[in-house]
Design an enzyme around this catalytic site. Sequence first.
Site, PDB file in Angstrom:
ATOM      1  CE1 TYR A 142      -3.393  -2.792   0.658  1.00 26.87           C
ATOM      2  CE2 TYR A 142      -4.622  -0.770   1.030  1.00 26.87           C
ATOM      3  CZ  TYR A 142      -4.597  -2.126   0.783  1.00 26.87           C
ATOM      4  OH  TYR A 142      -5.766  -2.802   0.650  1.00 26.87           O
ATOM      5  CE  LYS A 193       2.897 -18.055  -1.997  1.00 22.26           C
ATOM      6  NZ  LYS A 193       2.071 -19.272  -2.072  1.00 22.26           N
ATOM      7  CG  ASP A 225      -0.927 -20.673  -0.635  1.00 24.33           C
ATOM      8  OD1 ASP A 225      -0.404 -20.573   0.501  1.00 24.33           O
ATOM      9  OD2 ASP A 225      -0.409 -21.333  -1.558  1.00 24.33           O
ATOM     10  CG  ASP A 249      -7.797  -5.223   1.615  1.00 22.47           C
ATOM     11  OD1 ASP A 249      -8.762  -4.764   2.247  1.00 22.47           O
ATOM     12  OD2 ASP A 249      -7.721  -5.185   0.363  1.00 22.47           O
ATOM     13  CG  ASP A 253     -13.266  -7.790   2.164  1.00 21.49           C
ATOM     14  OD1 ASP A 253     -13.077  -7.020   3.116  1.00 21.49           O
ATOM     15  OD2 ASP A 253     -13.710  -7.417   1.059  1.00 21.49           O
TER      16      ASP A 253
HETATM   17  C1  IPM Z   1     -10.400  -1.699   3.904  1.00 22.98           C
HETATM   18  C2  IPM Z   1     -10.664  -1.098   2.559  1.00 22.98           C
HETATM   19  C3  IPM Z   1      -9.543  -0.119   2.238  1.00 22.98           C
HETATM   20  C4  IPM Z   1      -8.263  -0.913   2.143  1.00 22.98           C
HETATM   21  C5  IPM Z   1      -9.751   0.758   0.986  1.00 22.98           C
HETATM   22  C6  IPM Z   1     -11.061   1.499   1.027  1.00 22.98           C
HETATM   23  C7  IPM Z   1      -8.604   1.689   0.766  1.00 22.98           C
HETATM   24  O1  IPM Z   1     -10.796  -2.070   1.587  1.00 22.98           O
HETATM   25  O2  IPM Z   1     -10.334  -0.954   4.887  1.00 22.98           O
HETATM   26  O3  IPM Z   1     -10.261  -2.925   3.991  1.00 22.98           O
HETATM   27  O4  IPM Z   1      -7.942  -1.488   1.098  1.00 22.98           O
HETATM   28  O5  IPM Z   1      -7.548  -0.953   3.147  1.00 22.98           O
HETATM   29 MN    MN Z   2     -10.694  -4.109   2.357  1.00 28.54          MN
END
Ligand code: IPM
Ligand code: MN
Length: 361
Positions: A142, A193, A225, A249, A253
């Site tokens: 990032y 990794k 993975d 990240d 999710d």
């Molecule tokens: C998160 C989001 C952010 C990230 C975006 C909105 C920049 O996906 O907080 O997980 O990638 O960190």
């Molecule tokens: Mn995210």
Amino acid sequence: MATYKIAVLGGDGIGREVTPQAQKILEVVGKATGASFEFEPALIGGAAIDATGEPLPEATLRLCEQSDAILFGAVGGPKWDDAPQERRPERGLLGLRKELDLFANLRPATCFPMLVDASPLKRSVVEGTDLMVIRELTGGLYFGEPRGREEFADGGARAINTMTYSSREIERVARAAFDVAMKRRKRLTSVDKANVLIVSQLWREVVTRVAKDYPEVQLDHVLVDNCAMALVQKPTQFDTIVTENTFGDILSDEAAILAGSMGMLPSASLGGKVGLYEPVHGTAPDIAGKGIANPIAAILSAGMLLRYSLDRGADAARVDAAVLRVLEQGYRTRDVHEEGMRLVGTGEMGDLIANEVRRSY
Ligand code: IPM
Ligand code: MN
């Protein structure tokens, strides 16, 4: 009596709809306890670009620096999709994380018993899930240099992002993760990794070194993975997970689905002087403006704010319990709705939880 200054950055999309619900909960806590909350709204993301041309206006950053905590919504949306990287709403959030040195991002994923069947995964898989992803938040791909893009005369191009970590960056997030694991079930899974990436080899080395200071914590190293697979195969084997920015990240999710819906996942970003609290779900442009978004992730984030920034764990526990009680009563927003349950909108869900918090005092 304590006075707390809270910066409120609703941002874009459903961020603007769920953040007022979280604020409502803090107001109730204030009334019940005598603590005084001062809420200061500020622009961030797409809304800030439209108003000022900048995703993170100077005034917003200053306000955040002078606050006790930040209640954050979400940033982004189709309207700004074609903007260059530096002028995208997401830059506002990334800038805040970097400027405030929020290197440790706590993302708990808990499968509440009454939501077991709301997850698209089988009951036998998700039941009992209770894990915490700790994502490094200010390093890696990032922010790594060099970064950029060059165009070639023949019409081709080359783009670069760099995954870099210093041992210092790894060590501080590892310590944060061990501290969290100590308060949980004392098991830490470090995800990397290391079979391919040099950065991951350093990561593994440093985490292993830090582990010597935490002899009670059982540490495992897992490849990313394999971790992605294990999360949907047997999530109950995990307690605390620590990983670098991009892996975190993606995995967080994935972990959201274990909790039934993205609409259930809160987060805390810590490390610097001021903590930032944000639902993990993002702006959800497809349902924005309809009043149907789930405010629970934002409300649980307000709970984390009470716990981690204001040291009010007992009030945080009341917020968590109120969420459970409203779910037990059968109220559901659309994302977790099932037959036989009572469908409610964003504001109504916020009111129901606020009432339960009020009654708990
Ligand atoms: C998160 C989001 C952010 C990230 C975006 C909105 C920049 O996906 O907080 O997980 O990638 O960190
Ligand atoms: Mn995210």
